[in-house]
Design an enzyme around this catalytic site. Structure first.
Site, short mmCIF file in Angstrom:
data_model
loop_
_atom_site.label_atom_id
_atom_site.label_comp_id
_atom_site.label_asym_id
_atom_site.label_seq_id
_atom_site.Cartn_x
_atom_site.Cartn_y
_atom_site.Cartn_z
CG ASP A 1 21.19 37.02 82.15
OD1 ASP A 1 20.16 36.66 82.63
OD2 ASP A 1 21.85 38.14 82.63
CE LYS B 1 23.16 41.73 93.04
NZ LYS B 1 23.72 42.57 91.74
#
Length: 360
Positions: free
Chosen positions: A111, A162
């Site tokens: 992706d 993150k």
């Protein structure tokens, strides 16, 4: 270098309703399934054998690509019965590889749209003697990604998933989703259970003293995980901002596929794609958008930065901005849909039912 693994098993939940009937890598970007662009770029870099690690809607891939010969490739397919994560998927297809233990194996996430110099990543891997080499890119806001700090030679120091606080943001370099593995390293990944390369494999390799090398390549890079990003990526391919040998036509303001029909006074701009059998009627304006095969845009409709699903219909004078319309959905005349709206497959919105302004 001859082999690659493409990870194409994800459900693409952030892209729904685009992925209700179609796996994410098979959603069309610039007129062809997005996976076509990745396969073509790998072939251009010298890859000739690719294993597709499939799971969600796995039955869709092989009927389209077959053995890969039309792209100059040999493609094999391995389907996960239960989702295994990125690392588990890599390990699950290892038996299909032909490489010797020290040979490089390319691995791509299914992706990511990128202008990565694939050959340069492999050269970096070989000249540094790394066990795993990673494509890194720099972003202005790294909070949504895994950070990868490196030393002055590019050797990876840590993997920080993150970050949530300013103190945790120690670099603007992120994992860009393309790797070169030494073939023997793949066999060290546990078999038969879910494994994340980002959270488990890479940190454990670092702890064991393995050499992980980062290569920063800040050419075009886009994570196609959201509808807005997917629409932008398709437009960038058409405009020539994102490189791909698989765009089925010349780069420019618009791409009209064979059998599509566009009225002479309709205006198509900013990388718009009109798929096979679709129709854009008189007076319509379509900017930066993807019109999938068989869709109909009725007279006077305005479509901006949106994706219109297969055989969907947008009624006269309706205005859509930053919107995704699922396959077979019908938007009646005189509707206004704004950023973030997602209309599910086969839904029907009556004429004038959704407005952000007066109907007068």
């Amino acid at each position: 270098m001859t082999e690659a693994i493409l990870l194409v098993g994800g459900k693409g939940t952030r892209l729904r309703p685009l992925t209700v009937h179609t796996p994410k890598p098979m959603v069309r970007a610039a007129g062809v399934p997005f996976l076509t662009h990745q396969l073509a770029r790998a072939r251009a870099a010298g890859v000739d054998h690719i294993v597709l690690a499939t799971s969600y809607l796995a039955e869709v891939f092989e009927p389209y690509f077959g053995d890969g010969s039309s792209l100059g490739l040999h493609i094999e397919y391995v389907t996960e019965v239960e989702p295994l994560g990125t690392g588990g998927a890599i390990r699950n297809v290892a038996a299909r590889l032909h490489s010797a233990p020290d040979d490089p194996v390319l691995i791509f996430n299914g992706d990511i749209l990128t202008g990565l110099d694939i050959r340069a990543l492999v050269r970096t891997h070989e000249t540094t003697g790394a066990d795993v080499s990673l494509h890194l890119t720099k972003v202005t806001d790294p909070r949504a990604y895994g950070l990868v700090p490196t030393d002055e030679t590019g050797r990876v120091l840590a993997f920080l998933e993150k970050p949530q606080t300013p103190e945790e943001i120690v670099t603007d370099q992120i994992n860009a989703g393309a790797y070169v593995f030494r073939r023997s390293v793949i066999d060290t990944i546990p078999q038969g259970r879910p494994v994340s390369v980002e959270r488990e494999t890479f940190p454990e390799l670092l702890s064991a003293g393995a050499h992980l090398q980062g290569m920063v390549d800040s050419t075009y890079w886009l994570d196609l995980g959201t509808p807005a990003a997917f629409v932008r990526g398709s437009a960038d391919l058409v405009l020539g901002r994102a490189p791909s040998p698989a765009v089925p036509g010349r780069c420019g303001d618009r791409l009209i596929l064979p059998t599509a029909r566009v009225a002479p006074d309709a205006k198509l701009t900013d990388g718009t794609v009109v798929g096979e059998g679709a129709y854009v009627a008189e007076g319509a304006r379509v900017s930066g958008s993807t019109i999938l095969p068989g869709a109909v845009i009725e007279p006077g409709a305005v479509i901006i930065d949106s994706l219109i699903g297969t055989k969907a219909r947008v009624g006269e004078r309706s205005v859509l901005t930053g919107t995704v319309i699922g396959d077979g959905a019908i938007i009646g005349a005189d509707n206004e849909l704004r950023d973030g709206a997602r209309i599910w497959c086969d839904a029907k919105i009556p004429a004038g039912a959704v407005r952000f302004s007066s109907d007068q």
